[in-house]
Design a protein around this motif. Structure first.
Motif, PDB file in Angstrom:
ATOM      1  N   VAL A  76      -4.366 -43.151 -21.254  1.00 37.93           N
ATOM      2  CA  VAL A  76      -5.216 -43.943 -20.379  1.00 37.93           C
ATOM      3  C   VAL A  76      -6.490 -44.296 -21.149  1.00 37.93           C
ATOM      4  CG1 VAL A  76      -5.913 -41.827 -19.172  1.00 37.93           C
ATOM      5  CG2 VAL A  76      -6.448 -44.016 -18.160  1.00 37.93           C
ATOM      6  N   LEU A  77      -6.742 -45.597 -21.253  1.00 38.01           N
ATOM      7  CA  LEU A  77      -7.878 -46.075 -22.048  1.00 38.01           C
ATOM      8  C   LEU A  77      -9.099 -46.366 -21.183  1.00 38.01           C
ATOM      9  CD1 LEU A  77      -6.199 -48.801 -24.341  1.00 38.01           C
ATOM     10  CD2 LEU A  77      -6.905 -46.502 -24.979  1.00 38.01           C
ATOM     11  N   ASP A  78      -8.860 -46.642 -19.915  1.00 37.24           N
ATOM     12  CA  ASP A  78      -9.898 -47.223 -19.073  1.00 37.24           C
ATOM     13  C   ASP A  78      -9.861 -46.562 -17.685  1.00 37.24           C
ATOM     14  OD1 ASP A  78     -11.249 -48.980 -17.274  1.00 37.24           O
ATOM     15  OD2 ASP A  78     -10.800 -50.706 -18.545  1.00 37.24           O
ATOM     16  N   PRO A  79     -11.012 -46.089 -17.192  1.00 38.27           N
ATOM     17  CA  PRO A  79     -11.017 -45.440 -15.865  1.00 38.27           C
ATOM     18  C   PRO A  79     -10.417 -46.340 -14.782  1.00 38.27           C
ATOM     19  CG  PRO A  79     -13.182 -45.246 -16.912  1.00 38.27           C
ATOM     20  CD  PRO A  79     -12.350 -46.122 -17.809  1.00 38.27           C
ATOM     21  N   ARG A  80     -10.501 -47.661 -14.973  1.00 37.01           N
ATOM     22  CA  ARG A  80      -9.961 -48.570 -13.958  1.00 37.01           C
ATOM     23  C   ARG A  80      -8.432 -48.524 -13.877  1.00 37.01           C
ATOM     24  NH1 ARG A  80     -13.215 -53.695 -16.154  1.00 37.01           N
ATOM     25  NH2 ARG A  80     -12.404 -52.691 -18.015  1.00 37.01           N
ATOM     26  N   HIS A  81      -7.793 -47.950 -14.894  1.00 33.30           N
ATOM     27  CA  HIS A  81      -6.324 -47.871 -14.895  1.00 33.30           C
ATOM     28  C   HIS A  81      -5.799 -46.552 -14.331  1.00 33.30           C
ATOM     29  CE1 HIS A  81      -6.333 -50.803 -18.600  1.00 33.30           C
ATOM     30  NE2 HIS A  81      -6.573 -51.430 -17.463  1.00 33.30           N
ATOM     31  N   ILE A  82      -6.709 -45.607 -14.066  1.00 27.18           N
ATOM     32  CA  ILE A  82      -6.264 -44.256 -13.706  1.00 27.18           C
ATOM     33  C   ILE A  82      -5.378 -44.264 -12.460  1.00 27.18           C
ATOM     34  CG2 ILE A  82      -7.045 -41.996 -12.852  1.00 27.18           C
ATOM     35  CD1 ILE A  82      -9.437 -42.219 -14.749  1.00 27.18           C
ATOM     36  N   GLU A  83      -5.792 -45.026 -11.454  1.00 28.84           N
ATOM     37  CA  GLU A  83      -5.042 -44.995 -10.197  1.00 28.84           C
ATOM     38  C   GLU A  83      -3.617 -45.503 -10.365  1.00 28.84           C
ATOM     39  OE1 GLU A  83      -7.142 -46.783  -6.883  1.00 28.84           O
ATOM     40  OE2 GLU A  83      -5.266 -46.674  -5.711  1.00 28.84           O
ATOM     41  N   SER A  84      -3.467 -46.660 -11.009  1.00 27.39           N
ATOM     42  CA  SER A  84      -2.108 -47.216 -11.153  1.00 27.39           C
ATOM     43  C   SER A  84      -1.256 -46.374 -12.106  1.00 27.39           C
ATOM     44  CB  SER A  84      -2.170 -48.680 -11.606  1.00 27.39           C
ATOM     45  OG  SER A  84      -2.834 -48.773 -12.833  1.00 27.39           O
ATOM     46  N   ILE A  85      -1.843 -45.893 -13.188  1.00 30.10           N
ATOM     47  CA  ILE A  85      -1.074 -45.053 -14.123  1.00 30.10           C
ATOM     48  C   ILE A  85      -0.674 -43.741 -13.440  1.00 30.10           C
ATOM     49  CG2 ILE A  85      -1.260 -43.672 -16.245  1.00 30.10           C
ATOM     50  CD1 ILE A  85      -2.863 -45.935 -17.509  1.00 30.10           C
ATOM     51  N   GLY A  86      -1.596 -43.216 -12.635  1.00 27.88           N
ATOM     52  CA  GLY A  86      -1.348 -41.946 -11.950  1.00 27.88           C
ATOM     53  C   GLY A  86      -0.189 -41.996 -10.974  1.00 27.88           C
ATOM     54  N   LYS A  87       0.169 -43.188 -10.524  1.00 25.34           N
ATOM     55  CA  LYS A  87       1.310 -43.307  -9.596  1.00 25.34           C
ATOM     56  C   LYS A  87       2.627 -43.072 -10.324  1.00 25.34           C
ATOM     57  CE  LYS A  87      -0.795 -46.271  -6.143  1.00 25.34           C
ATOM     58  NZ  LYS A  87      -1.488 -47.558  -6.211  1.00 25.34           N
ATOM     59  N   ILE A  88       2.602 -43.180 -11.642  1.00 19.33           N
ATOM     60  CA  ILE A  88       3.843 -43.067 -12.411  1.00 19.33           C
ATOM     61  C   ILE A  88       3.923 -41.795 -13.263  1.00 19.33           C
ATOM     62  CG2 ILE A  88       5.155 -44.168 -14.300  1.00 19.33           C
ATOM     63  CD1 ILE A  88       4.123 -46.865 -12.974  1.00 19.33           C
ATOM     64  N   VAL A  89       2.856 -41.497 -13.985  1.00 27.68           N
ATOM     65  CA  VAL A  89       2.970 -40.393 -14.953  1.00 27.68           C
ATOM     66  C   VAL A  89       2.722 -39.008 -14.341  1.00 27.68           C
ATOM     67  CG1 VAL A  89       2.301 -41.822 -16.944  1.00 27.68           C
ATOM     68  CG2 VAL A  89       0.554 -40.506 -15.712  1.00 27.68           C
ATOM     69  N   ASP A  90       3.225 -38.003 -15.051  1.00 29.26           N
ATOM     70  CA  ASP A  90       2.983 -36.609 -14.672  1.00 29.26           C
ATOM     71  C   ASP A  90       1.767 -36.071 -15.405  1.00 29.26           C
ATOM     72  OD1 ASP A  90       5.612 -36.183 -13.222  1.00 29.26           O
ATOM     73  OD2 ASP A  90       6.341 -36.839 -15.185  1.00 29.26           O
ATOM     74  N   ILE A  91       1.475 -36.687 -16.552  1.00 29.11           N
ATOM     75  CA  ILE A  91       0.407 -36.179 -17.420  1.00 29.11           C
ATOM     76  C   ILE A  91      -0.376 -37.375 -17.979  1.00 29.11           C
ATOM     77  CG2 ILE A  91      -0.077 -34.850 -19.535  1.00 29.11           C
ATOM     78  CD1 ILE A  91       2.863 -33.780 -19.337  1.00 29.11           C
ATOM     79  N   PHE A  92      -1.698 -37.280 -17.952  1.00 31.86           N
ATOM     80  CA  PHE A  92      -2.531 -38.305 -18.596  1.00 31.86           C
ATOM     81  C   PHE A  92      -2.814 -37.875 -20.040  1.00 31.86           C
ATOM     82  CE2 PHE A  92      -4.081 -38.778 -14.108  1.00 31.86           C
ATOM     83  CZ  PHE A  92      -3.810 -40.140 -13.938  1.00 31.86           C
ATOM     84  N   ARG A  93      -2.942 -38.870 -20.919  1.00 33.91           N
ATOM     85  CA  ARG A  93      -3.348 -38.559 -22.299  1.00 33.91           C
ATOM     86  C   ARG A  93      -4.644 -39.289 -22.635  1.00 33.91           C
ATOM     87  NH1 ARG A  93      -0.818 -41.669 -26.448  1.00 33.91           N
ATOM     88  NH2 ARG A  93       1.062 -41.486 -25.176  1.00 33.91           N
ATOM     89  N   VAL A  94      -5.592 -38.537 -23.206  1.00 38.09           N
ATOM     90  CA  VAL A  94      -6.818 -39.146 -23.732  1.00 38.09           C
ATOM     91  C   VAL A  94      -6.669 -39.195 -25.247  1.00 38.09           C
ATOM     92  CG1 VAL A  94      -9.323 -38.912 -23.989  1.00 38.09           C
ATOM     93  CG2 VAL A  94      -8.220 -38.249 -21.838  1.00 38.09           C
TER      94      VAL A  94
END
Ligand code: PEP
Ligand code: MN
Length: 255
Positions: A83-101
């Motif tokens: 995840v590159l951008d806080p604005r993407h967290i919500e949509s990415i979070g609907k799909i992934v189990d784990i976020f990567r910085v």
């Protein structure tokens, strides 16, 4: 999903494998099946790519995330993405189990604080020239703001050496472990920068006490839209897994 379900119970050695970037449904599905069959626990892949120049492939973005959702559904794998951008967290979070910085965002403190509010584990990579203290400090942004499900991913740092893309000091595995309670993962692909160097760094990480590994695998590395030199073929990955399974049993780990 907590760190235990992902496979971090102190015994397992959790392998996260997959392409650098999501390029098509076929490419991701084929890779997911291959790495799963070989014993990988988590599918790694990126839809949003932090590239050095804006002229390079930037990732498929939302389309890539849709593909990742379908591949997750079809393979049942645990999936992560950058995840590159806080604005993407919500949509990415609907799909992934784990976020990567990623390395380039290790000190993006606003991004870390937003991720700390999510109820999902985060893989935190060290910055391109971060010291151990800076890496730990970034981890504290997650933990102090409410997220203790952290995986510290060491991917090497920039030095004057050019034989490897980034220098990965294997001593850092234990150095990080002595300062945190979190699992330590090594990213052998981005440190190596070259496929032929990936197996030795991966095996060294396992023997050095890492809890997991991140490695890039592509159906046809030469044709990859990013990081083509460092991605392993399916066969190379299978053979690495085979070798790592033998090492794992002698260091009290399971793959
Ligand atoms: C990645 O894992 O896709 C990546 C870009 O690596 P890093 O952030 O470590 O450079
Ligand atoms: Mn990559």
């Amino acid at each position: 999903m907590g760190l235990k379900e992902i496979g971090f119970d102190g015994k397992n050695f959790a392998v996260m494998a997959g392409p650098c970037a999501i390029e098509s449904k076929e490419q991701l599905l084929e890779t997911a099946k291959a790495v799963k069959n070989a014993g990988a626990k988590v599918l790694r892949s990126s839809a949003y790519k932090p590239r050095t120049t804006p002229n390079a492939f930037q990732g498929l973005g939302e389309k890539g995330m849709r593909i990742l959702g379908e591949v997750k559904e079809e393979t049942g794998m645990i999936v992560e993405t950058e995840v590159l951008d806080p604005r993407h967290i919500e949509s990415i979070g609907k799909i992934v189990d784990i976020f990567r910085v990623g390395a380039r965002n290790m000190q993006n403190f606003e991004l870390l604080k937003e991720l700390a509010k999510q109820e999902k584990p985060v893989i935190l990579k060290n910055g391109l020239s971060a010291t151990l203290g800076e890496f730990l400090g970034a981890g504290e942004y997650l933990s102090q703001h409410g997220n203790e499900s952290i995986m510290m991913c060491y991917r090497g740092i920039r030095t004057f050496e050019t034989a490897t893309r980034f220098a990965l000091d294997i001593g850092m595995v234990q150095a990080i472990k002595e300062k945190t309670v979190y699992p330590v993962i090594v990213d052998s692909s981005h440190s190596a920068g070259k496929a032929s160097l990936v197996p030795s760094i991966s095996k060294a990480a396992l023997a050095a006490g890492a809890d997991g590994l991140m490695v890039e695998v592509h159906p046809n590395p030469e044709k990859a839209l990013s990081d083509s030199k460092q991605q392993l073929t399916f066969l190379e990955f299978e053979s690495l897994m085979h070798e790592m399974k033998a090492i794992a049993s002698s260091v009290g780990r399971k793959i």
